[in-house]
Design a protein around this motif. Structure first.
Motif, short mmCIF file in Angstrom:
data_model
loop_
_atom_site.label_atom_id
_atom_site.label_comp_id
_atom_site.label_asym_id
_atom_site.label_seq_id
_atom_site.Cartn_x
_atom_site.Cartn_y
_atom_site.Cartn_z
N GLY A 178 70.77 55.48 -60.80
CA GLY A 178 69.56 55.39 -61.60
C GLY A 178 69.63 56.18 -62.89
O GLY A 178 70.67 56.67 -63.31
N VAL A 179 68.45 56.29 -63.48
CA VAL A 179 68.28 57.06 -64.71
C VAL A 179 67.22 58.11 -64.43
O VAL A 179 66.13 57.79 -63.95
CB VAL A 179 67.82 56.15 -65.88
CG1 VAL A 179 67.55 57.00 -67.11
CG2 VAL A 179 68.85 55.09 -66.16
N LYS A 180 67.54 59.36 -64.72
CA LYS A 180 66.58 60.44 -64.55
C LYS A 180 66.29 61.02 -65.93
O LYS A 180 67.15 61.62 -66.55
CB LYS A 180 67.14 61.51 -63.63
CG LYS A 180 66.17 62.64 -63.39
CD LYS A 180 66.74 63.69 -62.51
CE LYS A 180 65.75 64.83 -62.41
NZ LYS A 180 66.38 66.09 -62.13
N ASP A 181 65.06 60.77 -66.41
CA ASP A 181 64.67 61.25 -67.73
C ASP A 181 63.15 61.38 -67.75
O ASP A 181 62.44 60.42 -67.46
CB ASP A 181 65.13 60.28 -68.81
CG ASP A 181 64.75 60.73 -70.22
OD1 ASP A 181 64.38 61.91 -70.39
OD2 ASP A 181 64.84 59.91 -71.13
N ASP A 182 62.66 62.55 -68.08
CA ASP A 182 61.22 62.76 -68.16
C ASP A 182 60.78 63.05 -69.60
O ASP A 182 59.79 63.69 -69.83
CB ASP A 182 60.78 63.89 -67.24
CG ASP A 182 61.48 65.21 -67.55
OD1 ASP A 182 62.38 65.22 -68.41
OD2 ASP A 182 61.12 66.22 -66.94
N GLY A 183 61.55 62.54 -70.54
CA GLY A 183 61.31 62.84 -71.95
C GLY A 183 60.33 61.92 -72.62
O GLY A 183 59.66 61.11 -71.97
N PRO A 184 60.23 62.00 -73.93
CA PRO A 184 59.27 61.19 -74.68
C PRO A 184 59.62 59.72 -74.64
O PRO A 184 60.77 59.34 -74.52
CB PRO A 184 59.39 61.73 -76.11
CG PRO A 184 60.77 62.27 -76.19
CD PRO A 184 61.08 62.80 -74.82
N SER A 185 58.59 58.90 -74.72
CA SER A 185 58.80 57.45 -74.74
C SER A 185 58.23 56.82 -76.01
O SER A 185 58.16 55.61 -76.12
CB SER A 185 58.16 56.81 -73.50
OG SER A 185 56.79 57.10 -73.47
N GLU A 186 57.80 57.63 -76.95
CA GLU A 186 57.24 57.14 -78.20
C GLU A 186 58.33 56.93 -79.23
O GLU A 186 59.13 57.83 -79.47
CB GLU A 186 56.22 58.14 -78.75
CG GLU A 186 55.03 58.37 -77.85
CD GLU A 186 54.19 57.13 -77.68
OE1 GLU A 186 54.01 56.39 -78.66
OE2 GLU A 186 53.72 56.89 -76.56
N PRO A 187 58.41 55.76 -79.84
CA PRO A 187 59.41 55.53 -80.87
C PRO A 187 59.06 56.27 -82.16
O PRO A 187 57.94 56.75 -82.34
CB PRO A 187 59.35 54.02 -81.08
CG PRO A 187 57.99 53.63 -80.65
CD PRO A 187 57.57 54.60 -79.57
N GLY A 188 60.03 56.38 -83.06
CA GLY A 188 59.77 56.96 -84.37
C GLY A 188 60.59 58.19 -84.66
O GLY A 188 60.89 58.47 -85.79
N GLY A 189 60.95 58.95 -83.64
CA GLY A 189 61.77 60.13 -83.85
C GLY A 189 63.25 59.78 -83.78
O GLY A 189 63.63 58.62 -83.85
N PRO A 190 64.09 60.79 -83.61
CA PRO A 190 65.51 60.51 -83.45
C PRO A 190 65.76 59.82 -82.11
O PRO A 190 65.04 60.04 -81.15
CB PRO A 190 66.16 61.89 -83.50
CG PRO A 190 65.08 62.85 -83.18
CD PRO A 190 63.80 62.21 -83.61
N THR A 191 66.79 58.98 -82.06
CA THR A 191 67.09 58.20 -80.87
C THR A 191 68.55 58.36 -80.48
O THR A 191 69.42 58.32 -81.33
CB THR A 191 66.80 56.71 -81.10
OG1 THR A 191 65.43 56.56 -81.47
CG2 THR A 191 67.07 55.89 -79.85
N VAL A 192 68.79 58.54 -79.19
CA VAL A 192 70.13 58.50 -78.64
C VAL A 192 70.17 57.32 -77.69
O VAL A 192 69.35 57.23 -76.78
CB VAL A 192 70.51 59.80 -77.90
CG1 VAL A 192 71.84 59.66 -77.20
CG2 VAL A 192 70.52 60.97 -78.86
N ARG A 193 71.10 56.40 -77.92
CA ARG A 193 71.22 55.23 -77.06
C ARG A 193 72.48 55.40 -76.22
O ARG A 193 73.57 55.59 -76.76
CB ARG A 193 71.31 53.96 -77.90
CG ARG A 193 71.51 52.73 -77.03
CD ARG A 193 71.62 51.47 -77.84
NE ARG A 193 72.07 50.39 -77.00
CZ ARG A 193 71.53 49.18 -76.99
NH1 ARG A 193 70.52 48.91 -77.79
NH2 ARG A 193 72.00 48.26 -76.19
#
Length: 117
Positions: free
Chosen positions: A87-102
């Motif tokens: 799975g994926v474990k991430d509790d971070g932001p989900s709002e677009p607009g800031g820096p992104t790591v894909r």
């Protein structure tokens, strides 16, 4: 992160190993990185990297066995794509607009864990 512009064409870092993972740090990466191994994941530390708003850093991980451990700042949006058993474990932001790591994680076994500093 080394940012590309018209004078500096977009570069891709490629890391390959048969057995054993890769440890990657932000200051040495370009905008795109590919890490490949049969057995072994990727330990990526971007916590000290200043990614500009609107910029995207892309990391592709290919392996049979091995996941991704990613460390980023709290304001970084992390997008996870690919196919893997885990799975994926991430509790971070989900709002677009800031820096992104894909993260594109392709493999049989191994998940993606995001920790924030």
């Amino acid at each position: 992160m080394t940012k590309s512009n018209s004078e500096n064409p977009r570069k891709t870092d490629v890391k390959v190993s048969l057995i054993g993972g890769h440890r990657l740090e932000g200051a040495t990466l370009h905008e795109r990185t590919v890490t490949a191994s049969l057995i072994g994941g990727a330990d990526v530390d971007l916590s000290d990297l200043d990614i500009p708003d609107g910029a995207e850093l892309r990391i592709t991980k290919l392996s049979l066995i091995g996941g991704v451990s990613l460390r980023v700042r709290r304001d970084v949006l992390v997008e996870v794509h690919g196919l893997r058993l885990g799975g994926v474990k991430d509790d971070g932001p989900s709002e677009p607009g800031g820096p992104t790591v894909r993260i594109d994680a392709w493999g049989l076994v191994g998940g993606v864990t995001v920790s924030r500093t």
